[in-house]
Design a protein around this motif. Structure first.
Motif, PDB file in Angstrom:
ATOM      1  N   LEU A  37      65.725  -5.876  20.256  1.00 37.11           N
ATOM      2  CA  LEU A  37      67.058  -4.987  19.796  1.00 37.11           C
ATOM      3  C   LEU A  37      67.696  -4.624  21.141  1.00 37.11           C
ATOM      4  CD1 LEU A  37      65.249  -2.789  17.162  1.00 37.11           C
ATOM      5  CD2 LEU A  37      66.393  -4.944  16.857  1.00 37.11           C
ATOM      6  N   SER A  39      69.590  -3.720  24.285  1.00 36.66           N
ATOM      7  CA  SER A  39      69.859  -2.018  24.623  1.00 36.66           C
ATOM      8  C   SER A  39      71.579  -2.066  24.799  1.00 36.66           C
ATOM      9  CB  SER A  39      69.548  -1.801  25.922  1.00 36.66           C
ATOM     10  OG  SER A  39      70.225  -2.333  26.771  1.00 36.66           O
ATOM     11  N   TYR A 177      71.617  -0.653  34.883  1.00 37.04           N
ATOM     12  CA  TYR A 177      70.847  -1.405  33.716  1.00 37.04           C
ATOM     13  C   TYR A 177      70.054  -2.279  34.580  1.00 37.04           C
ATOM     14  CZ  TYR A 177      69.972  -4.867  29.908  1.00 37.04           C
ATOM     15  OH  TYR A 177      69.200  -5.395  29.139  1.00 37.04           O
ATOM     16  N   ASP A 178      68.871  -2.578  34.352  1.00 37.09           N
ATOM     17  CA  ASP A 178      68.273  -3.429  35.219  1.00 37.09           C
ATOM     18  C   ASP A 178      67.926  -4.936  34.696  1.00 37.09           C
ATOM     19  OD1 ASP A 178      66.082  -4.576  36.789  1.00 37.09           O
ATOM     20  OD2 ASP A 178      64.383  -3.158  36.380  1.00 37.09           O
ATOM     21  N   ARG A 181      65.314  -7.841  34.564  1.00 41.58           N
ATOM     22  CA  ARG A 181      63.968  -7.493  33.875  1.00 41.58           C
ATOM     23  C   ARG A 181      64.016  -7.371  32.463  1.00 41.58           C
ATOM     24  NH1 ARG A 181      63.123  -4.620  38.510  1.00 41.58           N
ATOM     25  NH2 ARG A 181      61.810  -5.415  40.048  1.00 41.58           N
ATOM     26  N   SER A 193      60.171 -10.823  38.671  1.00 40.88           N
ATOM     27  CA  SER A 193      58.954 -10.775  39.550  1.00 40.88           C
ATOM     28  C   SER A 193      59.054 -10.678  40.684  1.00 40.88           C
ATOM     29  CB  SER A 193      57.975 -11.610  38.664  1.00 40.88           C
ATOM     30  OG  SER A 193      58.622 -13.206  39.141  1.00 40.88           O
ATOM     31  N   LEU A 194      60.116 -10.595  41.369  1.00 40.02           N
ATOM     32  CA  LEU A 194      60.056 -10.737  43.028  1.00 40.02           C
ATOM     33  C   LEU A 194      60.636  -9.245  43.503  1.00 40.02           C
ATOM     34  CD1 LEU A 194      61.705 -14.269  43.052  1.00 40.02           C
ATOM     35  CD2 LEU A 194      59.334 -13.642  43.846  1.00 40.02           C
ATOM     36  N   PRO A 195      60.384  -9.163  44.543  1.00 43.21           N
ATOM     37  CA  PRO A 195      60.832  -7.809  45.156  1.00 43.21           C
ATOM     38  C   PRO A 195      62.349  -8.017  45.502  1.00 43.21           C
ATOM     39  CG  PRO A 195      59.379  -8.936  46.798  1.00 43.21           C
ATOM     40  CD  PRO A 195      59.615  -9.877  45.654  1.00 43.21           C
TER      41      PRO A 195
ATOM     42  N   ILE B 106      66.832   2.675  39.496  1.00 46.94           N
ATOM     43  CA  ILE B 106      66.918   2.295  38.209  1.00 46.94           C
ATOM     44  C   ILE B 106      65.688   1.309  37.728  1.00 46.94           C
ATOM     45  CG2 ILE B 106      69.364   2.896  37.527  1.00 46.94           C
ATOM     46  CD1 ILE B 106      69.579  -0.359  37.571  1.00 46.94           C
ATOM     47  N   ASN B 107      65.096   0.440  38.770  1.00 44.55           N
ATOM     48  CA  ASN B 107      64.005  -0.702  38.771  1.00 44.55           C
ATOM     49  C   ASN B 107      62.888   0.197  38.429  1.00 44.55           C
ATOM     50  OD1 ASN B 107      66.237  -1.674  39.940  1.00 44.55           O
ATOM     51  ND2 ASN B 107      65.011  -2.581  41.356  1.00 44.55           N
ATOM     52  N   ASN B 108      62.002  -0.453  37.616  1.00 36.61           N
ATOM     53  CA  ASN B 108      60.685  -0.070  37.617  1.00 36.61           C
ATOM     54  C   ASN B 108      60.540   1.601  37.345  1.00 36.61           C
ATOM     55  OD1 ASN B 108      60.050  -2.567  38.225  1.00 36.61           O
ATOM     56  ND2 ASN B 108      59.873  -2.087  40.562  1.00 36.61           N
ATOM     57  N   TYR B 162      59.548  -1.854  31.619  1.00 38.04           N
ATOM     58  CA  TYR B 162      60.061  -1.293  32.823  1.00 38.04           C
ATOM     59  C   TYR B 162      60.791   0.116  32.841  1.00 38.04           C
ATOM     60  CZ  TYR B 162      58.308  -5.473  35.467  1.00 38.04           C
ATOM     61  OH  TYR B 162      57.473  -6.303  36.025  1.00 38.04           O
ATOM     62  N   GLY B 164      63.956   0.038  32.169  1.00 43.06           N
ATOM     63  CA  GLY B 164      65.388  -0.207  32.297  1.00 43.06           C
ATOM     64  C   GLY B 164      66.100  -1.082  30.954  1.00 43.06           C
ATOM     65  N   ASP B 165      65.260  -1.189  30.199  1.00 39.06           N
ATOM     66  CA  ASP B 165      65.589  -2.117  29.234  1.00 39.06           C
ATOM     67  C   ASP B 165      64.497  -1.968  28.006  1.00 39.06           C
ATOM     68  OD1 ASP B 165      67.029  -4.221  27.533  1.00 39.06           O
ATOM     69  OD2 ASP B 165      65.436  -5.518  28.282  1.00 39.06           O
ATOM     70  N   GLU B 166      65.018  -2.130  26.861  1.00 41.81           N
ATOM     71  CA  GLU B 166      64.138  -2.184  25.802  1.00 41.81           C
ATOM     72  C   GLU B 166      63.472  -3.312  25.466  1.00 41.81           C
ATOM     73  OE1 GLU B 166      66.577  -1.121  22.284  1.00 41.81           O
ATOM     74  OE2 GLU B 166      67.048   0.811  23.176  1.00 41.81           O
ATOM     75  N   ARG B 167      62.478  -3.848  26.410  1.00 37.20           N
ATOM     76  CA  ARG B 167      61.712  -5.039  26.109  1.00 37.20           C
ATOM     77  C   ARG B 167      60.203  -4.655  26.876  1.00 37.20           C
ATOM     78  NH1 ARG B 167      59.060  -6.838  30.131  1.00 37.20           N
ATOM     79  NH2 ARG B 167      60.088  -7.418  32.097  1.00 37.20           N
ATOM     80  N   TYR B 222      51.239 -11.786  28.165  1.00 34.41           N
ATOM     81  CA  TYR B 222      52.055 -10.687  28.860  1.00 34.41           C
ATOM     82  C   TYR B 222      52.575  -9.872  27.922  1.00 34.41           C
ATOM     83  CZ  TYR B 222      55.547  -8.986  31.891  1.00 34.41           C
ATOM     84  OH  TYR B 222      56.456  -7.996  32.681  1.00 34.41           O
ATOM     85  N   ARG B 337      54.931 -13.688  44.119  1.00 31.86           N
ATOM     86  CA  ARG B 337      55.378 -13.262  42.601  1.00 31.86           C
ATOM     87  C   ARG B 337      54.763 -11.793  42.525  1.00 31.86           C
ATOM     88  NH1 ARG B 337      57.785 -17.471  39.191  1.00 31.86           N
ATOM     89  NH2 ARG B 337      58.035 -15.827  37.559  1.00 31.86           N
ATOM     90  N   TRP B 338      55.505 -10.914  41.742  1.00 36.32           N
ATOM     91  CA  TRP B 338      54.998  -9.634  41.443  1.00 36.32           C
ATOM     92  C   TRP B 338      54.724  -8.869  42.751  1.00 36.32           C
ATOM     93  CZ3 TRP B 338      53.700 -13.751  38.347  1.00 36.32           C
ATOM     94  CH2 TRP B 338      54.285 -13.813  36.970  1.00 36.32           C
ATOM     95  N   TRP B 339      55.653  -9.002  43.700  1.00 38.21           N
ATOM     96  CA  TRP B 339      55.419  -8.348  45.127  1.00 38.21           C
ATOM     97  C   TRP B 339      54.126  -8.448  45.810  1.00 38.21           C
ATOM     98  CZ3 TRP B 339      58.910  -3.589  46.055  1.00 38.21           C
ATOM     99  CH2 TRP B 339      59.968  -3.662  45.182  1.00 38.21           C
TER     100      TRP B 339
END
Lengths: 237, 359
Positions: A37, A39, A177-178, A181, A193-195, B106-108, B162, B164-167, B222, B337-339
């Protein structure tokens, strides 16, 4: 400064325009996965980009500053109507205001490009569609550069540059808004998944205004050059 | 002569004491000593790399993890030990947002807040109780449930993302669960039950997963129906994250979900790679989750599906010692990946893992 633009529009041109609109619609609707759903912010960003691109295609080029401003403000009105019709949750001013400002600045940039195109290449030139397609390509940078980033693992600076370049980032930063992700982007691009760091809203706005100013200066000089040339020609004859 | 006997007696008493301590976890004592030195070297690296504002990499998440590595180390550092502890604490406190989250961007926001309140709790300082409580509320508010329009039959119901979003995803959900557990959230709070719905739906176990996508190997993906390593395959880091989530949410070891995930771990026991993941992605996240889940499960010696006996503490210590750089740091040289290309993050994770091993 008034531009002389003919008012005719061929049917084939209309069809091409509508095809371009459809393309934008399909692309942006696709990033809203039916699994989540999504956002309110995600929907609004998609609407804003879609409306801005559609307005760029369908509105006639501006002939003067007031028309330029009117053309740039038009997408905000459509965005407001769309958000009222299709978004059930209340859209807060905290989201809508910065998004409207970003929509206005982005439209201003596109409208300025359109003005310049008209002056240099004429109204019926294919350059409008090229600008449109280039804009779509830049918007979708994270999508089509994703596989390259995945394989070659570029530096963080390069990743940040890609993210900085796309208007998707600009709209997302405006509404905090991110998007990288969000479900669709996370599953289909490696960026989530990257910095990386999103650019600041001030930096984005400053860059847009700088480009718009440059475009307007170029437009003014080109128009003056054309007028002077025409005047010289008249005097000579 | 009698003095020599006394010294020898004392030596034997101390040796016996050390052996008993080592026998607590059946860990090789020489290896344990090396692991202890490795944590010291890792912490020294982190201390050398600390920014003037007390942070690492300018990130709330990484700073919180590095701080936790210090606080939970065998040296038992506290805020009384000096600015290298108080400055990162202040860095975290300076990023408290009006909504209760602790994040620099706003990330993470879930990730940052979760690891930040876990680290603040580890300080043992009651002055942070209110901040931790607000962080708890923020994390609870991220959970997808009826209030956000998600019905109980939606595949994302109960999940946390995270922020920042509804997932949602299991990785974020596990970190949130760990933070809620560390900050002593009431065990009767409905957040646990809802989280368990999401966690169970992320497991490849059709016996307990009511969604159609689930296969039957017992491992975790995941998120329901999706894995970044293809299709919805189970993989090591998420299976350990899933096992921790189940155990921290109060599920009994005999529960079929716990047993199925433990069986997957026995079937895929290895520390050479993150099993099921592509190109060694998320390797150190795997080691970190491995240490936490194995400790929570509470069995030091395990026999894998091929009948080979393992002491997970010995195995993990050996692997982390092998991968440690001369400067005391760790980094995933195979995949950023994933820092995991960030030495501060990976070193913090590795020290936390070794802290759990030698405890």
């Amino acid at each position: 400064m008034t531009l002389h633009i003919p008012h005719t529009r061929k049917t084939s041109e209309w069809i091409l325009h509508w095809f371009c609109v459809l393309l934008a619609g399909i692309i942006f609707a696709y990033t809203l996965s039916p699994d989540s759903l999504s956002s309110t912010a995600h929907r609004l960003i998609n609407y804003a980009l879609f409306i801005t691109l559609t307005s760029y295609l369908l509105l006639p080029p501006a002939r003067n500053l007031s028309q330029l401003l009117a053309n740039s403000l038009a997408p905000i009105v459509s965005l407001f109507i769309l958000s009222q019709l299709f978004i059930t949750q209340t859209v807060s001013l905290k989201i809508f205001l910065p998004l409207s400002v970003m929509t206005f600045i982005f439209s201003l940039l596109l409208c300025s490009l359109k003005q310049l195109n008209v002056v240099i290449y004429g109204k019926s030139s294919i350059s409008h569609k090229l600008v449109y397609l280039l804009t779509v390509i830049v918007i979708l940078l994270p999508v089509w550069l994703g596989p390259w980033v995945d394989v070659y693992q570029p530096s963080i600076k390069m990743i940040n540059s890609i993210i900085f370049a796309t208007p998707l980032t600009h709209f997302s930063v405006a509404v905090q808004y991110d998007y990288l992700r969000s479900l669709w982007f996370y599953q289909n691009t490696p960026f989530g998944s990257l910095p990386f760091t999103y650019p600041g809203l001030m930096a984005i706005t400053f860059n847009y205004l700088l480009i718009i100013c440059c475009l307007q200066i170029i437009l003014w000089r080109v128009t003056r050059h054309i007028k002077n040339s025409a005047l010289k020609e008249k005097v000579q004859t | 002569m009698s003095k020599a006997i006394k010294i020898l007696s004392l030596f034997f008493i101390f040796s016996a004491a050390f052996n008993i301590s080592a026998a607590d976890s059946n860990m090789d004592s020489a290896l344990k000593d090396r692991a202890k030195r490795a944590t010291d070297n890792g912490l020294r690296f982190l201390r050398e790399q600390q920014a003037k504002d007390g942070s690492w990499s300018g990130s709330v998440g990484i700073t919180a993890l590095a701080l936790r590595a210090f606080l939970e180390s065998r040296r038992k550092y506290t805020e009384d030990d000096g600015p290298f502890i108080t400055r990162p604490v202040n860095f975290l406190l300076s990023h408290i947002q009006p909504d209760g989250s602790i994040s620099e961007s706003i990330n993470n926001r879930n990730y940052n807040t979760a690891v930040a309140i876990t680290a603040l709790k580890a300080t043992g300082n009651p002055d942070y109780d209110k901040i931790i409580l607000n962080g708890q509320k923020f994390i609870q508010g991220l959970q997808l449930s009826e209030q956000k329009g998600y019905a109980a039959d939606h595949k994302f119901y109960g999940g946390i993302g995270y922020g920042g979003d509804e997932r949602p995803d299991l990785s974020n959900a596990y970190l949130a669960i760990e933070a809620l557990k560390a900050s002593s959230l009431d065990s009767n709070d409905p957040v646990w039950e809802k989280a368990l719905v999401f966690v169970s739906r992320s497991q490849n176990n059709s016996e307990t997963n009511d969604l159609n996508w689930a296969k039957n190997d017992g491992g975790f993906a995941y998120m329901p129906g999706y894995s970044p390593h293809g299709d919805a395959v189970s993989y090591g880091s998420m299976t350990h994250a899933g096992l921790i989530s189940l155990l921290f949410a109060g599920i009994d070891k005999k529960d079929p979900r716990v047993q199925a995930s433990y069986k997957w771990i026995l079937d895929h026991y290895t520390l050479e790679k993150n099993p099921g993941a592509k190109h060694n992605q998320g390797l150190f996240y795997y080691y970190n989750a491995f240490a936490k889940s194995m400790k929570a499960y509470g069995e030091d010696e395990i026999t894998d599906s091929n009948g080979i006996l393992h002491n997970w503490r010995n195995d993990l210590s050996r692997k982390l010692l092998e991968l440690q750089s001369k400067d005391g740091s760790w980094v995933n040289s195979d995949s950023p990946r994933w820092w995991e290309g960030n030495k501060h993050l990976v070193t913090a994770w590795s020290v936390i893992s070794l802290n759990l091993v030698i405890k």
